[in-house]
Design an enzyme around this catalytic site. Structure first.
Site, PDB file in Angstrom:
ATOM      1  N   LYS A 231     -21.254  11.114 -35.396  1.00 51.64           N
ATOM      2  CA  LYS A 231     -21.195  10.099 -34.328  1.00 51.64           C
ATOM      3  C   LYS A 231     -22.332  10.270 -33.322  1.00 51.64           C
ATOM      4  O   LYS A 231     -23.043   9.327 -33.012  1.00 51.64           O
ATOM      5  CB  LYS A 231     -19.847  10.181 -33.573  1.00 51.64           C
ATOM      6  CG  LYS A 231     -18.631   9.989 -34.463  1.00 51.64           C
ATOM      7  CD  LYS A 231     -17.324  10.043 -33.654  1.00 51.64           C
ATOM      8  CE  LYS A 231     -17.046  11.398 -33.016  1.00 51.64           C
ATOM      9  NZ  LYS A 231     -16.782  12.500 -33.960  1.00 51.64           N
TER      10      LYS A 231
ATOM     11  N   ARG B  75     -23.610  23.382 -36.910  1.00 52.66           N
ATOM     12  CA  ARG B  75     -24.114  22.592 -35.774  1.00 52.66           C
ATOM     13  C   ARG B  75     -24.636  23.504 -34.665  1.00 52.66           C
ATOM     14  O   ARG B  75     -24.001  24.479 -34.294  1.00 52.66           O
ATOM     15  CB  ARG B  75     -23.002  21.699 -35.216  1.00 52.66           C
ATOM     16  CG  ARG B  75     -23.399  21.020 -33.916  1.00 52.66           C
ATOM     17  CD  ARG B  75     -22.602  19.770 -33.630  1.00 52.66           C
ATOM     18  NE  ARG B  75     -21.207  19.997 -33.344  1.00 52.66           N
ATOM     19  CZ  ARG B  75     -20.336  19.025 -33.129  1.00 52.66           C
ATOM     20  NH1 ARG B  75     -20.728  17.754 -33.216  1.00 52.66           N
ATOM     21  NH2 ARG B  75     -19.092  19.307 -32.864  1.00 52.66           N
TER      22      ARG B  75
ATOM     23  N   ARG C 273     -21.400  25.444 -29.961  1.00 52.71           N
ATOM     24  CA  ARG C 273     -20.319  25.087 -29.036  1.00 52.71           C
ATOM     25  C   ARG C 273     -19.121  26.007 -29.221  1.00 52.71           C
ATOM     26  O   ARG C 273     -18.801  26.391 -30.335  1.00 52.71           O
ATOM     27  CB  ARG C 273     -19.891  23.634 -29.284  1.00 52.71           C
ATOM     28  CG  ARG C 273     -20.720  22.633 -28.526  1.00 52.71           C
ATOM     29  CD  ARG C 273     -20.489  21.213 -28.951  1.00 52.71           C
ATOM     30  NE  ARG C 273     -19.090  20.837 -29.130  1.00 52.71           N
ATOM     31  CZ  ARG C 273     -18.687  19.624 -29.492  1.00 52.71           C
ATOM     32  NH1 ARG C 273     -19.594  18.667 -29.706  1.00 52.71           N
ATOM     33  NH2 ARG C 273     -17.419  19.355 -29.648  1.00 52.71           N
TER      34      ARG C 273
ATOM     35  N   ARG D 102      -8.876  20.363 -34.332  1.00 51.88           N
ATOM     36  CA  ARG D 102      -9.434  19.070 -33.908  1.00 51.88           C
ATOM     37  C   ARG D 102      -9.273  18.008 -34.992  1.00 51.88           C
ATOM     38  O   ARG D 102      -9.064  16.828 -34.694  1.00 51.88           O
ATOM     39  CB  ARG D 102     -10.919  19.242 -33.540  1.00 51.88           C
ATOM     40  CG  ARG D 102     -11.074  19.902 -32.156  1.00 51.88           C
ATOM     41  CD  ARG D 102     -12.422  20.553 -31.979  1.00 51.88           C
ATOM     42  NE  ARG D 102     -13.534  19.639 -32.100  1.00 51.88           N
ATOM     43  CZ  ARG D 102     -14.774  20.016 -32.391  1.00 51.88           C
ATOM     44  NH1 ARG D 102     -15.051  21.291 -32.582  1.00 51.88           N
ATOM     45  NH2 ARG D 102     -15.729  19.122 -32.484  1.00 51.88           N
TER      46      ARG D 102
ATOM     47  N   ARG E 254     -10.009   7.624 -27.991  1.00 57.02           N
ATOM     48  CA  ARG E 254      -9.520   8.583 -28.974  1.00 57.02           C
ATOM     49  C   ARG E 254      -8.009   8.508 -29.144  1.00 57.02           C
ATOM     50  O   ARG E 254      -7.457   9.250 -29.950  1.00 57.02           O
ATOM     51  CB  ARG E 254      -9.864   9.988 -28.505  1.00 57.02           C
ATOM     52  CG  ARG E 254     -11.004  10.651 -29.291  1.00 57.02           C
ATOM     53  CD  ARG E 254     -11.284  11.964 -28.608  1.00 57.02           C
ATOM     54  NE  ARG E 254     -11.894  12.945 -29.445  1.00 57.02           N
ATOM     55  CZ  ARG E 254     -13.197  13.203 -29.465  1.00 57.02           C
ATOM     56  NH1 ARG E 254     -14.030  12.483 -28.760  1.00 57.02           N
ATOM     57  NH2 ARG E 254     -13.643  14.194 -30.209  1.00 57.02           N
TER      58      ARG E 254
HETATM   59  P1  ADP Z   1     -16.735  15.801 -31.697  1.00 53.53           P
HETATM   60  O1  ADP Z   1     -17.700  14.659 -31.690  1.00 53.53           O
HETATM   61  O2  ADP Z   1     -17.276  16.998 -32.398  1.00 53.53           O
HETATM   62  O3  ADP Z   1     -15.373  15.401 -32.167  1.00 53.53           O
HETATM   63  P2  ADP Z   1     -16.685  15.614 -28.782  1.00 53.53           P
HETATM   64  O4  ADP Z   1     -17.893  16.188 -28.172  1.00 53.53           O
HETATM   65  O5  ADP Z   1     -16.591  14.113 -28.874  1.00 53.53           O
HETATM   66  O6  ADP Z   1     -16.498  16.300 -30.212  1.00 53.53           O
HETATM   67  O7  ADP Z   1     -15.399  16.123 -28.001  1.00 53.53           O
HETATM   68  C1  ADP Z   1     -15.186  17.496 -27.738  1.00 53.53           C
HETATM   69  C2  ADP Z   1     -13.837  17.670 -27.042  1.00 53.53           C
HETATM   70  O8  ADP Z   1     -13.842  16.980 -25.784  1.00 53.53           O
HETATM   71  C3  ADP Z   1     -12.626  17.116 -27.782  1.00 53.53           C
HETATM   72  O9  ADP Z   1     -12.114  18.032 -28.747  1.00 53.53           O
HETATM   73  C4  ADP Z   1     -11.652  16.851 -26.623  1.00 53.53           C
HETATM   74  O10 ADP Z   1     -11.048  18.079 -26.186  1.00 53.53           O
HETATM   75  C5  ADP Z   1     -12.584  16.389 -25.518  1.00 53.53           C
HETATM   76  N1  ADP Z   1     -12.756  14.912 -25.525  1.00 53.53           N
HETATM   77  C6  ADP Z   1     -13.914  14.224 -25.743  1.00 53.53           C
HETATM   78  N2  ADP Z   1     -13.707  12.909 -25.671  1.00 53.53           N
HETATM   79  C7  ADP Z   1     -12.387  12.739 -25.405  1.00 53.53           C
HETATM   80  C8  ADP Z   1     -11.551  11.592 -25.243  1.00 53.53           C
HETATM   81  N3  ADP Z   1     -12.038  10.326 -25.345  1.00 53.53           N
HETATM   82  N4  ADP Z   1     -10.236  11.803 -24.993  1.00 53.53           N
HETATM   83  C9  ADP Z   1      -9.726  13.053 -24.881  1.00 53.53           C
HETATM   84  N5  ADP Z   1     -10.446  14.178 -25.034  1.00 53.53           N
HETATM   85  C10 ADP Z   1     -11.780  14.025 -25.302  1.00 53.53           C
HETATM   86  P1  ADP Z   2     -19.998  14.231 -34.294  1.00 55.65           P
HETATM   87  O1  ADP Z   2     -20.620  13.706 -33.019  1.00 55.65           O
HETATM   88  O2  ADP Z   2     -19.323  13.152 -35.081  1.00 55.65           O
HETATM   89  O3  ADP Z   2     -19.087  15.404 -34.062  1.00 55.65           O
HETATM   90  P2  ADP Z   2     -22.708  15.208 -34.948  1.00 55.65           P
HETATM   91  O4  ADP Z   2     -23.568  13.991 -34.838  1.00 55.65           O
HETATM   92  O5  ADP Z   2     -22.762  16.201 -33.861  1.00 55.65           O
HETATM   93  O6  ADP Z   2     -21.165  14.755 -35.232  1.00 55.65           O
HETATM   94  O7  ADP Z   2     -23.045  15.906 -36.361  1.00 55.65           O
HETATM   95  C1  ADP Z   2     -22.383  17.108 -36.757  1.00 55.65           C
HETATM   96  C2  ADP Z   2     -23.386  18.052 -37.426  1.00 55.65           C
HETATM   97  O8  ADP Z   2     -23.803  17.506 -38.690  1.00 55.65           O
HETATM   98  C3  ADP Z   2     -24.667  18.262 -36.630  1.00 55.65           C
HETATM   99  O9  ADP Z   2     -25.091  19.580 -36.829  1.00 55.65           O
HETATM  100  C4  ADP Z   2     -25.659  17.248 -37.237  1.00 55.65           C
HETATM  101  O10 ADP Z   2     -27.002  17.709 -37.142  1.00 55.65           O
HETATM  102  C5  ADP Z   2     -25.207  17.207 -38.692  1.00 55.65           C
HETATM  103  N1  ADP Z   2     -25.308  15.858 -39.297  1.00 55.65           N
HETATM  104  C6  ADP Z   2     -25.053  14.670 -38.711  1.00 55.65           C
HETATM  105  N2  ADP Z   2     -25.194  13.646 -39.600  1.00 55.65           N
HETATM  106  C7  ADP Z   2     -25.523  14.232 -40.783  1.00 55.65           C
HETATM  107  C8  ADP Z   2     -25.792  13.717 -42.115  1.00 55.65           C
HETATM  108  N3  ADP Z   2     -25.736  12.430 -42.386  1.00 55.65           N
HETATM  109  N4  ADP Z   2     -26.093  14.619 -43.079  1.00 55.65           N
HETATM  110  C9  ADP Z   2     -26.139  15.945 -42.814  1.00 55.65           C
HETATM  111  N5  ADP Z   2     -25.902  16.486 -41.597  1.00 55.65           N
HETATM  112  C10 ADP Z   2     -25.592  15.650 -40.593  1.00 55.65           C
END
Ligand code: ADP
Ligand code: ADP
Length: 209
Positions: A8, A118, A151, A162, A83
């Site tokens: 994302k 990551r 992270r 998660r 979410r």
């Molecule tokens: P990822 O993209 O890896 O799922 P995020 O960076 O979007 O992780 O979110 C990390 C953490 O921040 C989540 O596990 C949650 O604890 C919190 N968080 C982020 N966005 C939201 C949301 N819209 N509602 C509730 N908690 C959130």
């Molecule tokens: P999210 O925000 O959904 O949690 P991220 O964009 O942070 O996901 O991506 C998660 C991990 O996977 C990061 O380390 C990123 O560099 C890698 N990544 C993202 N998209 C791809 C893809 N299409 N193929 C391989 N690795 C990817």
């Protein structure tokens, strides 16, 4: 939308650049609040480290405040928000309309590989992957040359929690939005970063928003 590691944040950056709109990542906003040591940050830290969700009220207030900034007048891209069904309902109450939903789909086994590799540049939110998207120099940000970090919530145990939270609390939004009549696109999140980027770019052109 998509589970942790779906890509994302990576794709959000491309979409925002192409459409010249701000990226509103509630995860990045919460991590900034933690880094700044605000009351909100202090409250959110423990919840995030367990992989649980911060309460709908707190998140909606954060988003409401952010949308008052002038850069949002022509629209924005939400990354990791809403979410829960409660957050989506809250958006409606705030008159925030959704034009397009993009869902990135990936398998559970790939989620773990994506997340365990990551690495992030904390100050900017730039995201790398040790195997799939490595920085030019190991463990160093390409732009600032500052060190990359893993992270706290990217450990395997927390990622599993998660993913559970995603299935239980966020996945119901898939049906919610499909039934609501917005343009809803399912994208293969297992393709390469560039293939996904192109697919989303093409779809958004046809979406005519
Ligand atoms: P990822 O993209 O890896 O799922 P995020 O960076 O979007 O992780 O979110 C990390 C953490 O921040 C989540 O596990 C949650 O604890 C919190 N968080 C982020 N966005 C939201 C949301 N819209 N509602 C509730 N908690 C959130
Ligand atoms: P999210 O925000 O959904 O949690 P991220 O964009 O942070 O996901 O991506 C998660 C991990 O996977 C990061 O380390 C990123 O560099 C890698 N990544 C993202 N998209 C791809 C893809 N299409 N193929 C391989 N690795 C990817």
């Amino acid at each position: 939308m998509g589970p942790p590691g779906a890509g994302k944040g990576t794709q959000a950056q491309f979409i925002c650049r192409e459409h010249n709109i701000p990226q509103i990542s509630t995860g990045d906003m919460l991590r900034n609040a933690i880094a700044e040591g605000t009351t909100l940050g202090l409250r959110a830290k423990a919840i995030m480290e367990r992989g649980e969700l911060v309460s709908d009220d707190v998140i909606l207030e954060l988003v409401r405040e952010r949308l008052r900034q002038p850069d949002c007048v022509a629209g924005c891209l939400f990354d990791g928000f809403p979410r829960t069904v409660g957050q989506a309902d809250g958006m409606r109450e705030l008159d925030i309309s959704v034009d397009v939903v993009v869902e990135l789909q990936i398998s559970d086994s790939l989620i773990i590989r994506r997340i365990s590799g990551r690495r992030v540049h904390e100050a900017s939110g730039r995201v790398y992957h040790i195997e799939f998207n490595p920085p030019k120099v190991d463990n160093v940000d390409d732009v600032t040359w500052q060190p990359l970090v893993q992270r706290h919530d990217d450990s395997e145990t927390v990622v599993r929690a998660r993913v559970e939270v995603y299935r239980e609390q966020t996945a119901p939004l898939i049906e919610y939005y499909k039934r609501s009549g917005v343009k809803y696109y399912e994208i293969d999140g297992e393709a390469t970063v560039n293939e996904i980027r192109q697919n989303i770019s093409d779809l958004l052109k046809t979406a005519d928003t």
